[in-house]
Scaffold this active site. Structure first.
Site, PDB file in Angstrom:
ATOM      1  N   HIS A   1      -2.648   2.957  -4.917  1.00 26.87           N
ATOM      2  CA  HIS A   1      -2.111   2.488  -3.633  1.00 26.87           C
ATOM      3  C   HIS A   1      -0.677   1.992  -3.782  1.00 26.87           C
ATOM      4  O   HIS A   1      -0.287   1.000  -3.177  1.00 26.87           O
ATOM      5  CB  HIS A   1      -2.993   1.375  -3.046  1.00 26.87           C
ATOM      6  CG  HIS A   1      -4.293   1.882  -2.483  1.00 26.87           C
ATOM      7  ND1 HIS A   1      -4.401   2.434  -1.225  1.00 26.87           N
ATOM      8  CD2 HIS A   1      -5.542   1.933  -3.013  1.00 26.87           C
ATOM      9  CE1 HIS A   1      -5.661   2.793  -1.006  1.00 26.87           C
ATOM     10  NE2 HIS A   1      -6.369   2.508  -2.070  1.00 26.87           N
TER      11      HIS A   1
ATOM     12  N   GLU B   1      -9.757   2.333  -5.658  1.00 26.30           N
ATOM     13  CA  GLU B   1      -9.401   3.729  -5.427  1.00 26.30           C
ATOM     14  C   GLU B   1      -8.157   4.168  -6.207  1.00 26.30           C
ATOM     15  O   GLU B   1      -7.195   4.658  -5.627  1.00 26.30           O
ATOM     16  CB  GLU B   1      -9.137   3.945  -3.923  1.00 26.30           C
ATOM     17  CG  GLU B   1     -10.325   3.618  -3.061  1.00 26.30           C
ATOM     18  CD  GLU B   1     -10.022   3.712  -1.554  1.00 26.30           C
ATOM     19  OE1 GLU B   1     -10.931   4.089  -0.808  1.00 26.30           O
ATOM     20  OE2 GLU B   1      -8.888   3.394  -1.140  1.00 26.30           O
TER      21      GLU B   1
ATOM     22  N   ASP C   1       0.848  -1.191   0.000  1.00 23.02           N
ATOM     23  CA  ASP C   1       0.000   0.000   0.000  1.00 23.02           C
ATOM     24  C   ASP C   1       0.882   1.238   0.000  1.00 23.02           C
ATOM     25  O   ASP C   1       2.120   1.123   0.030  1.00 23.02           O
ATOM     26  CB  ASP C   1      -0.969  -0.016   1.199  1.00 23.02           C
ATOM     27  CG  ASP C   1      -2.321   0.588   0.810  1.00 23.02           C
ATOM     28  OD1 ASP C   1      -2.339   1.710   0.256  1.00 23.02           O
ATOM     29  OD2 ASP C   1      -3.354  -0.057   1.038  1.00 23.02           O
TER      30      ASP C   1
HETATM   31  C1  TNX Z   1     -11.058   1.872   1.664  1.00 23.47           C
HETATM   32  S1  TNX Z   1     -11.743  -1.019   1.074  1.00 23.47           S
HETATM   33  C2  TNX Z   1      -9.934   1.184   1.247  1.00 23.47           C
HETATM   34  C3  TNX Z   1      -8.759   1.086   2.131  1.00 23.47           C
HETATM   35  C4  TNX Z   1      -8.963   1.837   3.408  1.00 23.47           C
HETATM   36  C5  TNX Z   1     -10.375   1.610   3.900  1.00 23.47           C
HETATM   37  C6  TNX Z   1     -10.686   2.210   5.236  1.00 23.47           C
HETATM   38  C7  TNX Z   1     -10.705  -0.675  -0.006  1.00 23.47           C
HETATM   39  C8  TNX Z   1     -10.654  -1.586  -1.095  1.00 23.47           C
HETATM   40  N1  TNX Z   1      -9.935   0.430   0.107  1.00 23.47           N
HETATM   41  O1  TNX Z   1      -7.604   1.511   1.452  1.00 23.47           O
HETATM   42  O2  TNX Z   1      -8.030   1.400   4.336  1.00 23.47           O
HETATM   43  O3  TNX Z   1     -11.275   2.153   2.961  1.00 23.47           O
HETATM   44  O4  TNX Z   1     -11.920   1.768   5.705  1.00 23.47           O
END
Ligand code: TNX
Length: 562
Positions: free
Chosen positions: A277, A344, A207
């Site tokens: 990420h 994301e 990450d």
């Molecule tokens: C979303 S769930 C993310 C994570 C964060 C999390 C916090 C997901 C696939 N991505 O990178 O840690 O929210 O709740």
């Protein structure tokens, strides 16, 4: 006379009840459990195993027998005599028998306990393991320790159990990037998972804030990418503790933990989160980044959130990097699935980067049907990684963003942004794992009263002291992963998972506090049919048996609300 009758009326039912053996407290609840009269003494019992059983299953029985011998103070020997199957079907039995039976469902088992003998049937390793877990749950808690407890009652009640899981994928996700957890801590989590019949650890290994897995071809990933120069404090975005923080797992350590998990019936599903990420990887190999990415130099991120600094996927070198990394990951983990993230990924940098724009042009990608050309560029990345991993005999799992645009057949979607991704993907014929924020995010607070809980992501975004969307024990327990899924798509729901993201979780005590007892509620929605679920029974069992068990194991957990 009247008095005598009254006395009998009052006292008899109570004494009759006392004679009845109490139903064992088993989590997750078995699909079918019928009690009968009497008990079987396990202290010193002889154990016979079907020679047709695999070596791993035999070993699991031996481990159980050795522990029983130790704690009960009387030897239970294990033998694997030829012709056992026939003896069991015709002979007079005495002892405990383990029989391989191909008619039992995968991971399922039958247990039949009489006063003189018990017979366990399963078709595979996990089935035998889970039968043993169920038997342990019927015994005094000292079966989980290594101190002799000679006075305890080493008997199990006579009963018939027919059990098999509702879902084949029963997972927990652990984020070891935002905070790093030692091998021993991960093993402790695996131990508890095995007791409650979970079979997948989804291990989040890369990450923005840290790269955690040794990759031979790219040593800087761990030399540089595994350490950050500080961490924001609590929920204050502008703070930084200035303390260097990090760690990673060597390949040998990973092999060790893969084997440790396998011996407990657990497959580790590794995740390399791409193409977003990736800031820690960019700090290690800046040449894989987009043109004019700011701020420079890249650094392993010290804040939480979604970094805009993403991989330059228009550059063939980056794609080579990803394929190389995934090759090493695929070699290391026997799992049939590799998780490639996909969540994301901000595409701002791709909009401007010349390589990415050239790739968009070359592939003829255009904004269409509400999906942008750069979103389609992510499809290209996903599809290349999928093909690459397929060439190594692996399938991909991705977060539900991979569904935007075109997704190759055979990909599995992890539905996290609520349940809609899972409904859509399964209806389109993709396999799905449900892990919606609305029921399965155990980084969220576990009680609406924020004042009583340690700082969490929920505190971060909540104004005031009362949380909306708390993920309470009851909330998880009440979730039916198939509830909103159209009947014809239900076969695509492989299972359900809770995710523990660790931005605000830095210690093992806190990690365990967030996991337990919520993972036990998860275990029932993963394993038990909704018809055997019962919140009152579950909570009573927790209070009387499972939480004392966690105490015995030295595992921290949140106390039940009064
Ligand atoms: C979303 S769930 C993310 C994570 C964060 C999390 C916090 C997901 C696939 N991505 O990178 O840690 O929210 O709740």
């Amino acid at each position: 006379m009247k008095r005598l009758l009254l006395f009998l009326a009052l006292v008899l039912p109570v004494s009759m009840q006392a004679a009845k053996v109490a139903e064992p407290q088993i989590v997750p609840a078995p699909q079918k459990l019928e009690m009968s009269k009497g008990t079987l003494k396990l202290k010193g019992i002889n154990i016979n195993c079907d020679p047709a059983m695999d070596a791993q299953s035999l070993k699991a029985v031996r481990i159980f027998a050795d522990r029983l011998t130790l704690v009960s103070g009387k030897t239970s020997s294990v033998a694997a005599p030829v012709g056992l199957e026939r003896t069991v079907s015709t002979g007079k039995l005495k002892g405990l028998y383990f029989i391989k039976d191909a008619s039992i469902a995968p991971e399922g088992y039958n247990i039949s306990i009489g006063k003189r003998a018990g017979v366990v049937r399963a078709s595979d390793f996990n089935g035998f393991l889970y039968a043993l877990q169920t038997i342990r749950q019927m015994l005094p808690l000292s079966i989980y320790g290594d101190t002799p407890d000679l006075k305890a009652c080493w008997k199990v009640p006579c009963c018939q159990i027919a059990d098999a899981p509702r879902f084949g994928y029963r997972g927990v996700m652990l984020d070891c990037c935002r905070h790093f957890f030692s091998l021993d801590e991960v093993k402790k989590v695996l131990d508890v998972m095995a007791i409650f019949k979970l079979n997948r650890l989804h291990w989040h290994l890369s990450d923005d804030q840290g790269w955690r897995i040794e990759i031979d071809k790219y040593p800087r990933l761990t030399e540089v990418g595994a350490f950050r120069n500080g961490t924001m404090v609590g929920g204050d975005w502008n703070s930084n503790d200035g303390i260097r923080y990090g760690g990673y797992y060597t390949k040998d350590q990973i092999r060790d933990i893969v084997a440790y998990a396998a011996a407990r019936g657990i497959t580790i599903v590794p995740e390399i989160d791409l193409p977003g990420h990736m800031q820690a990887a960019l700090a290690a190999y800046p040449e894989l980044g987009c043109k004019d990415s700011k701020p420079q130099p890249y650094e392993v991120w010290m804040r939480w959130g979604i970094s805009k600094q993403v991989l330059n996927v228009g550059n063939e070198k980056t794609m080579q990097f990803l394929e190389d990394v995934l090759s090493e990951v695929a070699d290391l983990f026997p799992s049939e699935y590799i998780h490639i993230g996909g969540d994301e990924c901000p595409r701002d940098e791709w909009e401007k980067d010349p390589d990415c724009q050239a790739k968009v042009k070359e592939l003829g990608l255009v904004d269409k049907d509400g999906v942008s050309a750069t979103a389609r560029l992510q499809n290209y990345v996903t599809s290349r990684m999928q093909k690459h991993l397929e060439s190594k005999g692996k399938k991909i799992i991705g977060w539900d963003e991979i569904l935007e645009g075109d997704l190759g057949k055979g990909a599995t979607v992890m539905s996290w942004r609520g349940t809609s991704g899972g409904i859509k993907a399964s209806s389109m014929g993709y396999d799905v794992i449900m892990s919606p924020t609305t029921y399965c995010y155990i980084d969220y607070v576990q009680s609406p009263d924020l004042r009583k809980e340690p700082f969490s992501i929920t505190h971060q975004w909540t104004k005031g002291d009362v949380a909306e969307g708390a993920i309470t024990l009851e909330r998880i327990y009440g979730y039916d992963p198939l509830a909103e899924i159209p009947a014809e798509a239900r076969k695509h729901i492989l299972g359900v998972q809770c995710n523990l993201w660790t931005e605000y979780i830095a210690t093992t005590e806190h990690l365990e506090y967030m996991l337990f007892p919520r993972v036990l509620a998860l275990s029932e929605i993963q394993w038990s049919d909704p018809s055997v679920k019962d919140l009152d029974r579950f909570k009573k069992t927790l209070a009387e048996h499972e939480l004392p068990l966690l105490d015995k194991l030295g595992v921290n957990y949140r106390k039940l609300d009064k």
